[in-house]
Design a protein around this motif. Structure first.
Motif, short mmCIF file in Angstrom:
data_model
loop_
_atom_site.label_atom_id
_atom_site.label_comp_id
_atom_site.label_asym_id
_atom_site.label_seq_id
_atom_site.Cartn_x
_atom_site.Cartn_y
_atom_site.Cartn_z
N PRO A 162 0.81 -1.23 0.00
CA PRO A 162 0.00 0.00 0.00
C PRO A 162 0.84 1.28 0.00
CG PRO A 162 -0.87 -1.58 1.58
CD PRO A 162 0.42 -2.15 1.09
N ARG A 186 -3.47 4.26 -7.45
CA ARG A 186 -3.81 4.56 -6.06
C ARG A 186 -5.33 4.60 -5.84
NH1 ARG A 186 0.98 7.41 -6.87
NH2 ARG A 186 2.48 7.21 -5.13
N ASP A 187 -5.71 4.30 -4.61
CA ASP A 187 -7.11 4.41 -4.19
C ASP A 187 -7.47 5.91 -4.13
OD1 ASP A 187 -9.17 4.83 -1.82
OD2 ASP A 187 -9.46 2.79 -2.58
N LYS A 192 -3.56 5.48 -1.16
CA LYS A 192 -2.64 4.34 -1.00
C LYS A 192 -2.63 3.51 -2.28
CE LYS A 192 -1.48 4.60 3.47
NZ LYS A 192 -0.08 4.68 3.94
N CYS A 193 -1.49 2.87 -2.55
CA CYS A 193 -1.39 2.01 -3.72
C CYS A 193 -2.40 0.87 -3.63
CB CYS A 193 0.04 1.45 -3.82
SG CYS A 193 0.24 0.20 -5.12
N LYS A 194 -3.10 0.60 -4.73
CA LYS A 194 -4.11 -0.46 -4.76
C LYS A 194 -3.50 -1.84 -5.02
CE LYS A 194 -8.13 0.47 -6.71
NZ LYS A 194 -9.15 0.93 -7.67
#
Length: 235
Positions: A162, A186-187, A192-194
């Motif tokens: 993430p 990202r979300d 955060k990284c998906k």
């Protein structure tokens, strides 16, 4: 490392060397010292185990010119560097005289044990392969070459943490060749990284070598899954 991008020419193309059999104690600086007698080094890298931090005895050296790389192969392949008990192997990381494309595609996608009889989740776990690409495998048989976006070769990187950001992708893929673009997905709400991202490389052989080397690579506590992006659109 920051430098001007050089226009591609025959004199600088394919100057990337793959070195194996290195002493586990050899540092990147010592590796550069060993090879610098043959020419100007653009980048160097020693692969290390991500859990123990111990060298895998494998490295990459990119010279300024191909003729320098050729001289390094002549001078060092089969030789024992200081501190080594075994001779090292030095060869081109992507030998243009070999059918690299077909060999690596065959290795990645057509090995006989990849039959996919199990449910999707088990397939991904068993074969360390991005689940999002399994249903697109038929397009990889050679009719449609995957990942080609006109301006380069798009690589799909799955199972990122993430907190992963673009700099991690630059660091991992840069040593293999020219990288034109990296993107971490990202979300929208948390930023955060998906769990996945994309890397675009200009040279097919270098992209294929990066995939062959980094698929299954342990980054922190995660095992990465790396492949050419299929023709399907990832949202």
């Amino acid at each position: 490392k920051v430098s001007y991008a050089r226009p591609s020419s025959a004199s600088i193309r394919d100057a990337n060397l793959y070195v194996s059999g290195l002493p586990k104690t050899m540092t990147q600086k010592e590796l550069e010292q060993l090879f610098s007698q043959y020419g100007r080094i653009i980048t160097s890298r020693i692969l290390v185990d991500q859990v123990t931090g111990v060298s895998r005895g494998v490295g990459f050296i990119r010279f300024d010119k191909r003729i320098e790389a050729e001289e390094a192969i002549k001078g060092l392949n089969g030789q024992k560097p200081p501190g080594a008990t075994e001779p090292i192997t030095v060869k081109f990381a992507n030998n243009p005289s070999q059918k690299t494309n077909q060999a690596i595609l065959s290795q990645l996608y057509h090995s006989p044990n990849r039959r996919y009889p199990a449910p999707l989740a088990q397939q991904a776990q068993r074969f360390r392969f991005p689940p999002m690409t399994i249903d697109g495998m038929t397009s990889l048989a050679g009719i449609n070459i995957p990942g080609h976006a006109g301006t380069g070769w798009c690589i799909f990187v799955y199972n990122l943490a993430p907190d992963a950001d673009e700099s991690i992708l630059w660091q991992m893929f840069g040593p293999f060749g020219a990288v034109t673009n990296v993107k971490v997905i990202r979300d929208f709400n948390t930023n955060k990284c998906k769990g996945f991202g994309f890397v675009t490389m200009t040279n097919y052989d270098e992209a294929a070598m990066a995939i062959a080397s980094l698929n299954g690579y342990r980054l922190g506590d995660r095992v990465l899954q790396v492949s050419f992006k299929t023709n399907k659109t990832h949202k």
